[in-house]
Design a protein around this motif. Structure first.
Motif, mmCIF file in Angstrom:
data_model
loop_
_atom_site.group_PDB
_atom_site.id
_atom_site.type_symbol
_atom_site.label_atom_id
_atom_site.label_comp_id
_atom_site.label_asym_id
_atom_site.label_seq_id
_atom_site.Cartn_x
_atom_site.Cartn_y
_atom_site.Cartn_z
ATOM 1 N N ARG A 1 0.827 -1.214 0.000
ATOM 2 C CA ARG A 1 0.000 0.000 0.000
ATOM 3 C C ARG A 1 0.856 1.256 0.000
ATOM 4 N N ALA A 2 2.013 1.214 0.654
ATOM 5 C CA ALA A 2 2.909 2.366 0.618
ATOM 6 C C ALA A 2 3.417 2.599 -0.800
ATOM 7 N N ALA A 3 3.751 1.508 -1.511
ATOM 8 C CA ALA A 3 4.203 1.646 -2.898
ATOM 9 C C ALA A 3 3.084 2.196 -3.779
ATOM 10 N N GLN A 4 1.865 1.726 -3.576
ATOM 11 C CA GLN A 4 0.739 2.260 -4.338
ATOM 12 C C GLN A 4 0.546 3.744 -4.072
ATOM 13 N N ALA A 5 0.631 4.141 -2.796
ATOM 14 C CA ALA A 5 0.467 5.553 -2.458
ATOM 15 C C ALA A 5 1.534 6.400 -3.140
ATOM 16 N N LEU A 6 2.774 5.907 -3.165
ATOM 17 C CA LEU A 6 3.845 6.645 -3.821
ATOM 18 C C LEU A 6 3.572 6.775 -5.324
ATOM 19 N N ALA A 7 3.143 5.690 -5.931
ATOM 20 C CA ALA A 7 2.908 5.707 -7.374
ATOM 21 C C ALA A 7 1.756 6.621 -7.768
ATOM 22 N N GLU A 8 0.850 6.905 -6.815
ATOM 23 C CA GLU A 8 -0.312 7.742 -7.118
ATOM 24 C C GLU A 8 -0.126 9.198 -6.701
ATOM 25 N N LEU A 9 1.014 9.538 -6.100
ATOM 26 C CA LEU A 9 1.247 10.927 -5.707
ATOM 27 C C LEU A 9 1.307 11.803 -6.954
ATOM 28 N N PRO A 10 0.549 12.879 -6.991
ATOM 29 C CA PRO A 10 0.472 13.688 -8.223
ATOM 30 C C PRO A 10 1.768 14.406 -8.565
ATOM 31 N N TRP A 11 2.644 14.618 -7.587
ATOM 32 C CA TRP A 11 3.858 15.385 -7.866
ATOM 33 C C TRP A 11 5.048 14.489 -8.234
ATOM 34 N N LEU A 12 4.868 13.184 -8.217
ATOM 35 C CA LEU A 12 5.956 12.281 -8.602
ATOM 36 C C LEU A 12 5.718 11.777 -10.025
ATOM 37 N N ARG A 13 6.551 12.227 -10.955
ATOM 38 C CA ARG A 13 6.441 11.756 -12.331
ATOM 39 C C ARG A 13 7.091 10.380 -12.456
ATOM 40 N N ARG A 14 6.892 9.755 -13.612
ATOM 41 C CA ARG A 14 7.422 8.398 -13.802
ATOM 42 C C ARG A 14 8.949 8.367 -13.696
ATOM 43 N N ALA A 15 9.593 9.377 -14.245
ATOM 44 C CA ALA A 15 11.059 9.406 -14.175
ATOM 45 C C ALA A 15 11.528 9.513 -12.729
ATOM 46 N N GLU A 16 10.818 10.293 -11.923
ATOM 47 C CA GLU A 16 11.181 10.429 -10.511
ATOM 48 C C GLU A 16 10.954 9.111 -9.760
ATOM 49 N N LEU A 17 9.898 8.392 -10.124
ATOM 50 C CA LEU A 17 9.671 7.086 -9.494
ATOM 51 C C LEU A 17 10.776 6.105 -9.870
ATOM 52 N N ASP A 18 11.205 6.145 -11.123
ATOM 53 C CA ASP A 18 12.306 5.274 -11.533
ATOM 54 C C ASP A 18 13.579 5.599 -10.758
ATOM 55 N N ASP A 19 13.875 6.892 -10.594
ATOM 56 C CA ASP A 19 15.060 7.290 -9.827
ATOM 57 C C ASP A 19 14.930 6.858 -8.375
ATOM 58 N N LEU A 20 13.712 6.996 -7.816
ATOM 59 C CA LEU A 20 13.490 6.601 -6.428
ATOM 60 C C LEU A 20 13.706 5.098 -6.261
ATOM 61 N N ARG A 21 13.183 4.317 -7.184
ATOM 62 C CA ARG A 21 13.367 2.865 -7.090
ATOM 63 C C ARG A 21 14.844 2.490 -7.190
ATOM 64 N N ALA A 22 15.556 3.158 -8.089
ATOM 65 C CA ALA A 22 16.979 2.846 -8.259
ATOM 66 C C ALA A 22 17.799 3.224 -7.036
ATOM 67 N N SER A 23 17.320 4.199 -6.274
ATOM 68 C CA SER A 23 18.079 4.661 -5.097
ATOM 69 C C SER A 23 17.842 3.824 -3.846
ATOM 70 N N LEU A 24 16.873 2.910 -3.880
ATOM 71 C CA LEU A 24 16.545 2.131 -2.693
ATOM 72 C C LEU A 24 17.591 1.055 -2.442
ATOM 73 N N ASP A 25 18.095 1.009 -1.210
ATOM 74 C CA ASP A 25 19.074 -0.006 -0.837
ATOM 75 C C ASP A 25 18.409 -1.320 -0.448
ATOM 76 N N ASP A 26 17.177 -1.231 0.075
ATOM 77 C CA ASP A 26 16.453 -2.434 0.496
ATOM 78 C C ASP A 26 15.884 -3.129 -0.745
ATOM 79 N N ARG A 27 16.337 -4.383 -0.992
ATOM 80 C CA ARG A 27 15.900 -5.095 -2.189
ATOM 81 C C ARG A 27 14.396 -5.331 -2.197
ATOM 82 N N PHE A 28 13.829 -5.652 -1.014
ATOM 83 C CA PHE A 28 12.392 -5.898 -0.937
ATOM 84 C C PHE A 28 11.589 -4.629 -1.238
ATOM 85 N N ALA A 29 12.089 -3.487 -0.743
ATOM 86 C CA ALA A 29 11.413 -2.218 -1.020
ATOM 87 C C ALA A 29 11.457 -1.894 -2.508
ATOM 88 N N ALA A 30 12.623 -2.106 -3.138
ATOM 89 C CA ALA A 30 12.764 -1.831 -4.564
ATOM 90 C C ALA A 30 11.867 -2.758 -5.390
#
Length: 361
Positions: A306-335
């Motif tokens: 649900r946290a990932a869904q909430a992040l993906a639906e935030l209006p101020w996060l574009r797809r490129a920003e989500l890709d950068d956010l995913r790439a920056s995650l150190d936790d494999r399960f979170a990514a």
């Protein structure tokens, strides 16, 4: 015929004779019911053939100046047809049908039917009086609403809402909160036309409800999509009862409660954390992005999802920003979780495009 001294043979004879008679009686009863059914079907067909054209003409604004006499044998069939047509109409067309019913005296007939024993007649009467908005039927409908029969009582409650939404909201809202044996879908369907007065009644009731009844009251507000005062919801969010907190989080939709929702992101109950993440996705601000990212490392799978869904639906996060956010995650399960949700979004978008192209073709 004499069976002499053999009682077994006599018993067999009379048993067979009795069975034969019962079979004949059963056959006659089946024939009688079949004849009665055929006669009823013929009366119904005659009624529809006679009255459907007149009602259809009234619907399109061509009401006849003179109406034929409605025969006693036609009344139930006519009311069934009238209710069927009325249920699919709104505005002037429905008003035209109401005029026809009143010209035929069926408002009086329907009020009389409410007091009869036949269940079908009472159901039809409640439906007709609800569509007519007949205020004179209010006391009788209240009595019908108090019956144990769920179909009769819920139909009467629907009619009360149609007749006077404000008065019905004041009477029905406490009743629906107390009667948790009634399905929420039925409750929402009945109260849909009284959303504004129900919201006012709920707002006044919430501070007085205990933890046992408060969740159902909040679920009614959720089903009707009514907005409750932020102060009332803040008190529910601060409750020690998990069901109350969960019900309140589901309908939070105002930035005024951001701080209260943020405080629940670390709640010991994982279900509360799930709903808090969803709520923050609706009402949060850019600074809450980091809080939702932190939830991607939660020990519970549903919280991460649900946290990932909430992040993906935030209006101020574009797809490129989500890709950068995913790439920056150190936790494999979170990514992995964020990648899964993004893939689901892509699949849903592709399906919508395919559906749109199919409709265009």
């Amino acid at each position: 015929m004499s069976f002499g001294a053999d009682p077994i043979l006599a018993a067999a004879f009379w048993t067979g004779t009795g069975a034969l008679l019962l079979t004949l009686l059963l056959g006659l009863q089946i024939v009688r019911l079949r004849i009665s059914l055929r006669a009823r079907e013929r009366r119904q067909a005659r009624t529809l053939a006679r009255w459907r054209p007149l009602l259809n003409a009234a619907i399109v604004g061509d009401s006849p100046a003179q109406l034929p006499k409605l025969l006693a044998s036609e009344r139930l069939h006519f009311i069934k047809l009238w209710v069927h047509l009325q249920s699919s109409l709104r505005g002037e067309a429905g008003a035209a049908l109401n005029t026809i019913a009143c010209r035929l005296g069926l408002d009086n007939e329907a009020r009389a039917m409410l007091g009869r024993r036949a269940r079908t007649e009472r159901l039809l009467a409640a439906l007709m009086l609800g569509h007519l908005g007949d205020r004179q039927a209010w006391p009788a409908l209240l009595r019908l609403a108090g019956l144990d029969d769920p179909t009769l009582s819920l139909t009467a409650l629907w009619a009360l809402v149609r007749i006077d939404p404000q008065a019905a909201a004041e009477y029905l809202t406490p009743l629906f909160i107390e009667r948790d044996d009634w399905a929420m879908s039925h409750v929402a369907g009945i109260l849909q036309q009284a959303g504004t007065p129900v919201a006012a009644v709920l707002a006044g009731m919430l501070p007085r409800l205990d933890a046992r009844r408060l969740p159902r009251a909040l679920r009614i507000a959720e089903a009707l999509r009514v907005e409750l005062p932020a102060a009332a919801l803040a008190a529910a969010l601060a409750s020690d009862a998990v069901p109350v907190t969960l019900a309140a989080l589901r309908i939070v939709n105002t930035p005024l409660l951001q701080q209260a929702v943020r405080g629940l992101l670390a709640h010991e109950d994982w279900q509360v954390r799930v709903q808090a993440a969803k709520a923050l996705g609706r009402i949060g601000e850019r600074a809450d992005t980091a809080r939702l990212v932190a939830l991607l490392a939660d020990r519970e799978w549903w919280v991460r999802y649900r946290a990932a869904q909430a992040l993906a639906e935030l209006p101020w996060l574009r797809r490129a920003e989500l890709d950068d956010l995913r790439a920056s995650l150190d936790d494999r399960f979170a990514a992995d979780m964020l990648a899964q949700v993004m893939a689901e979004q892509d699949a849903a978008a592709a399906q919508r495009n395919a559906d749109a192209q199919a409709e265009a073709a």
